[in-house]
Motif scaffolding. Structure first.
Motif, PDB file in Angstrom:
ATOM      1  N   GLU A 202      53.636  16.673  77.211  1.00 19.94           N
ATOM      2  CA  GLU A 202      53.417  18.274  77.122  1.00 19.94           C
ATOM      3  C   GLU A 202      52.146  18.445  77.632  1.00 19.94           C
ATOM      4  O   GLU A 202      51.907  19.441  78.024  1.00 19.94           O
ATOM      5  N   PHE A 203      50.981  17.692  77.063  1.00 21.35           N
ATOM      6  CA  PHE A 203      49.648  18.043  77.627  1.00 21.35           C
ATOM      7  C   PHE A 203      49.562  18.134  79.103  1.00 21.35           C
ATOM      8  O   PHE A 203      48.849  18.980  79.668  1.00 21.35           O
ATOM      9  N   VAL A 204      50.197  17.337  79.921  1.00 22.65           N
ATOM     10  CA  VAL A 204      50.058  17.326  81.245  1.00 22.65           C
ATOM     11  C   VAL A 204      50.785  18.470  81.670  1.00 22.65           C
ATOM     12  O   VAL A 204      50.222  19.318  82.796  1.00 22.65           O
ATOM     13  N   ILE A 205      52.176  18.749  81.141  1.00 20.61           N
ATOM     14  CA  ILE A 205      52.941  19.951  81.547  1.00 20.61           C
ATOM     15  C   ILE A 205      51.845  21.226  81.277  1.00 20.61           C
ATOM     16  O   ILE A 205      51.920  22.085  82.191  1.00 20.61           O
TER      17      ILE A 205
ATOM     18  N   PHE B  33      63.091  18.177  81.843  1.00 19.16           N
ATOM     19  CA  PHE B  33      62.404  19.135  80.810  1.00 19.16           C
ATOM     20  C   PHE B  33      63.103  20.556  80.730  1.00 19.16           C
ATOM     21  O   PHE B  33      63.763  20.982  81.591  1.00 19.16           O
ATOM     22  N   SER B  34      63.793  20.589  79.279  1.00 14.88           N
ATOM     23  CA  SER B  34      64.559  21.893  79.206  1.00 14.88           C
ATOM     24  C   SER B  34      63.863  23.196  79.390  1.00 14.88           C
ATOM     25  O   SER B  34      62.561  23.057  79.110  1.00 14.88           O
TER      26      SER B  34
ATOM     27  N   GLU C 206      59.472  26.808  78.095  1.00 16.13           N
ATOM     28  CA  GLU C 206      59.014  28.249  77.567  1.00 16.13           C
ATOM     29  C   GLU C 206      58.093  28.097  76.400  1.00 16.13           C
ATOM     30  O   GLU C 206      56.760  28.589  76.208  1.00 16.13           O
ATOM     31  N   GLY C 207      58.309  26.926  75.385  1.00 15.00           N
ATOM     32  CA  GLY C 207      57.355  26.722  74.396  1.00 15.00           C
ATOM     33  C   GLY C 207      55.981  26.436  74.866  1.00 15.00           C
ATOM     34  O   GLY C 207      55.121  26.809  74.091  1.00 15.00           O
ATOM     35  N   ILE C 208      55.798  25.755  75.860  1.00 13.49           N
ATOM     36  CA  ILE C 208      54.653  25.268  76.131  1.00 13.49           C
ATOM     37  C   ILE C 208      53.917  26.379  76.717  1.00 13.49           C
ATOM     38  O   ILE C 208      52.606  26.597  76.526  1.00 13.49           O
ATOM     39  N   ARG C 209      54.684  27.126  77.636  1.00 15.52           N
ATOM     40  CA  ARG C 209      54.063  28.242  78.391  1.00 15.52           C
ATOM     41  C   ARG C 209      53.642  29.082  77.307  1.00 15.52           C
ATOM     42  O   ARG C 209      52.117  29.823  77.492  1.00 15.52           O
ATOM     43  N   SER C 210      54.319  29.512  76.280  1.00 12.47           N
ATOM     44  CA  SER C 210      53.877  30.509  75.490  1.00 12.47           C
ATOM     45  C   SER C 210      52.751  30.019  74.370  1.00 12.47           C
ATOM     46  O   SER C 210      52.123  30.884  73.905  1.00 12.47           O
ATOM     47  N   SER C 211      52.402  28.751  74.609  1.00  7.42           N
ATOM     48  CA  SER C 211      51.203  28.151  73.686  1.00  7.42           C
ATOM     49  C   SER C 211      50.009  28.224  74.507  1.00  7.42           C
ATOM     50  O   SER C 211      49.006  27.797  73.981  1.00  7.42           O
ATOM     51  N   LEU C 212      49.935  28.560  76.028  1.00  8.00           N
ATOM     52  CA  LEU C 212      48.590  28.522  76.528  1.00  8.00           C
ATOM     53  C   LEU C 212      47.680  29.379  76.019  1.00  8.00           C
ATOM     54  O   LEU C 212      48.045  30.744  75.875  1.00  8.00           O
ATOM     55  N   PRO C 213      46.379  28.843  76.021  1.00  6.85           N
ATOM     56  CA  PRO C 213      45.421  29.811  75.432  1.00  6.85           C
ATOM     57  C   PRO C 213      44.918  30.435  76.335  1.00  6.85           C
ATOM     58  O   PRO C 213      45.160  30.222  77.618  1.00  6.85           O
TER      59      PRO C 213
END
Ligand code: ZN
Length: 481
Positions: free
Chosen positions: A61-64, A287-288, A293-300
């Motif tokens: 997830e960190f790399v994504i 990757f689903s 989407e979850g990772i994208r929305s967590s980007l600061p």
């Protein structure tokens, strides 16, 4: 070759960042830095026969997240490869990495600022691999010791296209990238502990030509200063070789700090030497949409966007905005002070000025200061409403910094409230004028600049407590009468 030929450097950056996960990439061992040698190891990271790797979800997830922040395409499925070689710091005799066309991220970019202009460096790939162990060479005999604690720590590699054109740009690329990784919370970015390592691939070519020259790779650079100095030295070394009609040999170099020169470690193996093939123990990762989407929305909000917002919303200069957004805790601290004080410019001045100075002097991180944003905002309020002068405020702030007390408490304790009562100031002014009859005469004869001298004397006599504006008025009035 003629001396009149001008050369230009072409630099591709390879960056390795250890990911801030608790456990290693393919096993449950601690990924923490240090520890007594070989205390964070198990059959998987030691590569013992029969052991099977299990990928670390957090590391993936960190790399994504990083690849997304760099504007990359996220490839799904993505697969792991084995890179085969025998090194004593890698007991499996292969490294699990991602090779070829489908690493986690491809085709992104990183914008850097050089001499006030924004330059875009293309990112070729962002992938995941595992770190190797560490060798310790014994001085005095030919033996070496190996610590496998670092073996299997998740390592992210970010490779740029050869778009970097100077040692300065290389340093700027590295600092910008490091700041982004720290902002994202994926790496601690500590160059001195090796958790952020930059390897420039440098070649030079005659200005205006397109064919790239032979490149060399600089390894084991442990600070931004060394990255800059070694890149500059290597560019000059290649230039000297070409001017003498010699060839640049493809090689891996290290930096010799004492002599300020780059030194060959080994001449380059070709990719074929590594016999890459897909790792049969690891299935392709899919990757689903929900995960992505979850990772994208967590980007600061990232430093460049934050700096632009500070200029637009708070009216800061581009310079102050850049300084305040280098590290996320500094930016957060500034914003809290600015909002609580209702005065962004004063907040910026205090955070980049006095606070930065005191933190530097004690070698502290902003997260370690005992002055909370609310207390600094209160101090700014006390200056604005005339309770204390700017000069007194600096002394109060030093005390707040040293003791963690509030501005109000210190001002009460020491009786530092500003004297804004004209009659109290008049008495002091009378004394100062009486003590300096010569200067008073010269002022009255037209030497206007002596006004500052009298105000200074009044401030000193009042131990900084006189309201400076009022002192100025009273001095003028008294000297005119
Ligand atoms: Zn392990």
């Amino acid at each position: 070759m003629s001396d009149t030929v001008l050369y230009e450097p072409t630099i591709g950056m390879e960056t390795h960042a250890e990911l801030k996960t608790r456990s290693k990439m393919f096993c449950g061992c601690s990924a923490e830095f240090g520890g007594s040698p070989n205390s964070h190891v198990c059959p998987v990271c030691m590569g013992l026969p029969g052991s099977l790797p299990v990928p670390n979800q957090k590391a993936i997830e960190f790399v994504i997240k990083t690849a997304m922040a760099l504007g990359c395409k996220i490839n799904t499925p993505t697969i792991f490869h084995r890179k085969n070689y025998f090194y004593p710091d890698l007991p499996k005799a292969y490294q699990i990495t991602q090779y070829g066309d489908e690493p986690i991220g491809t085709n992104g970019h990183l914008d850097i600022t050089v001499n006030g202009a924004v330059k875009r460096v293309r990112i070729r790939r962002v992938h995941l691999e595992e770190d190797t162990g560490k060798l310790f060479h014994n001085a005095g005999d030919v033996s070496s010791l190996v610590d496998y604690n670092r073996c299997g720590v998740p390592l992210m590699e970010i490779v740029s296209e050869p778009d970097v054109e100077s040692a300065e740009q290389a340093r700027e690329y590295a600092t910008t990238l490091r700041n982004i990784l720290v902002y994202l919370g994926v790496s601690d970015g500590k160059m001195e502990e090796g958790s952020f390592r930059c390897e420039p691939n440098i070649s030079i070519k005659p200005v205006g030509t397109t064919e790239l020259g032979t490149r060399t790779e600089l390894k084991n650079l442990n600070s931004f200063r060394v990255l800059f100095k070694s890149s500059e030295a290597e560019i000059k070394r290649q230039e000297r070789l070409l001017r003498r009609g010699e060839k640049v040999m493809q090689a891996t170099l290290r930096w010799d700090e004492a002599n300020g020169v780059t030194v060959p470690m080994r001449y380059k193996e070709s990719e074929a030497d590594y016999r890459y093939f897909p790792d049969p123990d690891l299935v392709p990762l899919e990757f689903s949409d929900a995960l992505l989407e979850g990772i994208r929305s967590s980007l600061p909000e990232l430093p460049t966007a934050k700096a632009a917002r500070f200029v637009a919303d708070y009216g800061l200069s581009a310079y102050d905005a850049a300084v305040l957004t280098v590290e996320r805790p500094i930016a957060d601290y500034f914003e809290s002070v600015a909002n609580a004080a209702g005065d962004p410019k004063a907040a910026a001045n205090w955070v980049t000025g006095e606070l930065a100075r005191l933190l530097n002097a004690d070698n502290l991180d902003i997260r370690e200061t005992r002055v909370t944003p609310a207390e600094l905002a209160a101090l700014i309020g006390l200056i604005r409403d005339g309770t204390i002068s700017g000069t007194i405020a600096k002394a109060v702030f030093e005390e707040m910094f040293a003791t963690g007390k509030s501005a109000h408490a210190i001002i009460d304790e020491k009786g530092l409230v500003q004297v804004s009562d004209a009659s109290a100031i008049e008495g002091i002014v009378d004394e100062v004028i009486a003590a300096n009859p010569g200067e008073a005469g010269r002022y009255r004869a037209g030497e206007d600049k002596l006004l500052g001298f009298f105000v200074g004397q009044v401030m000193r006599a009042s131990k900084g407590k006189a309201n400076p504006g009022l002192a100025n008025q009273v001095v003028k009035k008294k000297l005119a009468s």
